[in-house]
Design an enzyme around this catalytic site. Sequence first.
Site, PDB file in Angstrom:
ATOM      1  N   PHE A 124       0.807  -1.214   0.000  1.00  0.00           N
ATOM      2  CA  PHE A 124       0.000   0.000   0.000  1.00  0.00           C
ATOM      3  C   PHE A 124       0.843   1.267   0.000  1.00  0.00           C
ATOM      4  O   PHE A 124       0.365   2.346  -0.367  1.00  0.00           O
ATOM      5  CB  PHE A 124      -0.956  -0.004   1.204  1.00  0.00           C
ATOM      6  CG  PHE A 124      -0.342   0.421   2.507  1.00  0.00           C
ATOM      7  CD1 PHE A 124      -0.472   1.719   2.969  1.00  0.00           C
ATOM      8  CD2 PHE A 124       0.353  -0.480   3.302  1.00  0.00           C
ATOM      9  CE1 PHE A 124       0.079   2.118   4.189  1.00  0.00           C
ATOM     10  CE2 PHE A 124       0.898  -0.103   4.505  1.00  0.00           C
ATOM     11  CZ  PHE A 124       0.767   1.204   4.955  1.00  0.00           C
ATOM     12  N   LYS A 125       2.102   1.165   0.374  1.00  0.00           N
ATOM     13  CA  LYS A 125       2.960   2.352   0.392  1.00  0.00           C
ATOM     14  C   LYS A 125       3.117   2.971  -0.995  1.00  0.00           C
ATOM     15  O   LYS A 125       3.385   4.158  -1.120  1.00  0.00           O
ATOM     16  CB  LYS A 125       4.333   1.999   0.970  1.00  0.00           C
ATOM     17  CG  LYS A 125       4.295   1.392   2.384  1.00  0.00           C
ATOM     18  CD  LYS A 125       3.769   2.377   3.398  1.00  0.00           C
ATOM     19  CE  LYS A 125       3.657   1.754   4.787  1.00  0.00           C
ATOM     20  NZ  LYS A 125       4.925   1.534   5.446  1.00  0.00           N
TER      21      LYS A 125
END
Length: 483
Positions: free
Chosen positions: A117-118
């Site tokens: 998700f980064k």
Amino acid sequence: MRYVSTRGGMSPAGFSDVLLAGLADDGGLYVPETYPRLDAATLRAWRGVLAERGYAGLAYEVLRVFMDDIPVDDLERCCRAAYNADTFGSALVAPVSRVGTSDLWLAHLSNGPTAAFKDMAMQLLGQLFEVELERRDTWMTVLAATSGDTGSAAEHAMLGRERVKVAMLTPRGRMTPFQQAQMYTIDDPAILNVTIDGVFDDCQDLVKATFGDAAFKARHRLGAVNSINAARVLAQVVYAIAAWLQVTSRGDERVSFAVPTGNFGDILAVHVARQMGLPVDTLILATNENNILAEFFATGVYRPRSAADTHATSSPAMDISKASNLERFVFDLVGRDPRRTSDLFGRQVAGRGFFDLSADPGFRAQRERFGVVAGTSTHADRVATIRSLWREHGVLIDPHTADGVGVARRLMASGEVTGPVIAYETALPVKFAETIVEAIGEAPEVPARFAGLADAPWHVVDLPNDVDVLKSHLEAWLERPEG
């Protein structure tokens, strides 16, 4: 939109200054001076934007209020360059799917280049850095720490940007082989990977100590990509709104969010969206065995732990015992009082190692108003949750996502949380093959783009947990002609 420090020692600043500064010089974190307000008409309009212009269009509409000193054409171009089908597989970027016929939904945030998700915030950050550094005709050195996924997402987002160099600190031996390979196989003179003899919190402390040397920070133009940078949190607000829009059909439907977290950044973004007026019911905070945040929300005591007391777990990105972004939440919790926040996170933490709000008459009321419910997930819980979703629904999730899903299902089963719950899928299972094999008896599929990664040579430097040694090494690296 102006930004202030949680500790009150800085004059209000515009977004572009905050973007490049990262940590405030008074040791605090930048937050919007006020939260913009949403109404039902705006949410209806944004539902149409997501359908017609995709995630990039929604990101532009949400962020232009927060980033109003970035020229609108530049911001729109950054959003289109960051969020597209080539990078994330579809124009929707972060699709949401239902788990069977239950009230549980998964927001798929791991479709980017590094399968975590980064990427959702880092891809935008790389574009914003490039625009602002070019406008100012300057350069910067990104210095950051990672517990797993921030590092590879940042390095891949900054690769090839002429005005940015990246130095990334990692806790030695505390990440999975796949996570290490994603970072350490990068062979580029503008990327420096450093392993530190310690845990993530030691790495983060070194970063903060280096930023705290004002002369060093200025000389080497240090900037941050960790979630201490307000731009990271703002970018994460977008996918909270996007997920809500996909699950609901009206402007007043309330939805809960389940977020696995160690540093409090991802769930803070949902809190910000809620403060803006997004109809959010409960914020379900899931920790692993390093449950400092669960303890805080249960008792009011924030008690960071030592490196020796920080467990190495099978959800390693959450092996954190000093939740940097909690300061932004506590700033709101104490009525946005910078003196109180500075006292709690400055003098008290430095002198006593903890602070205690349990006797504060406003703590319980504010905690309930902000709607946070916390729970802890163990290794056994993670394995059982992964196995259950795979056997019952054919859905394979990673251990961090399993922490969030497991805590959410527990609260839903008890009736403490009702209605739709959106759980964040934070990484693809391939990054945590050992736990997946334990849970389902077979290894997760390796996407084609990662073929051969495990066999590539590493480029990484080992350093002790010493800020002076780190600064000396950074200076030598930055002064190299090829650096």
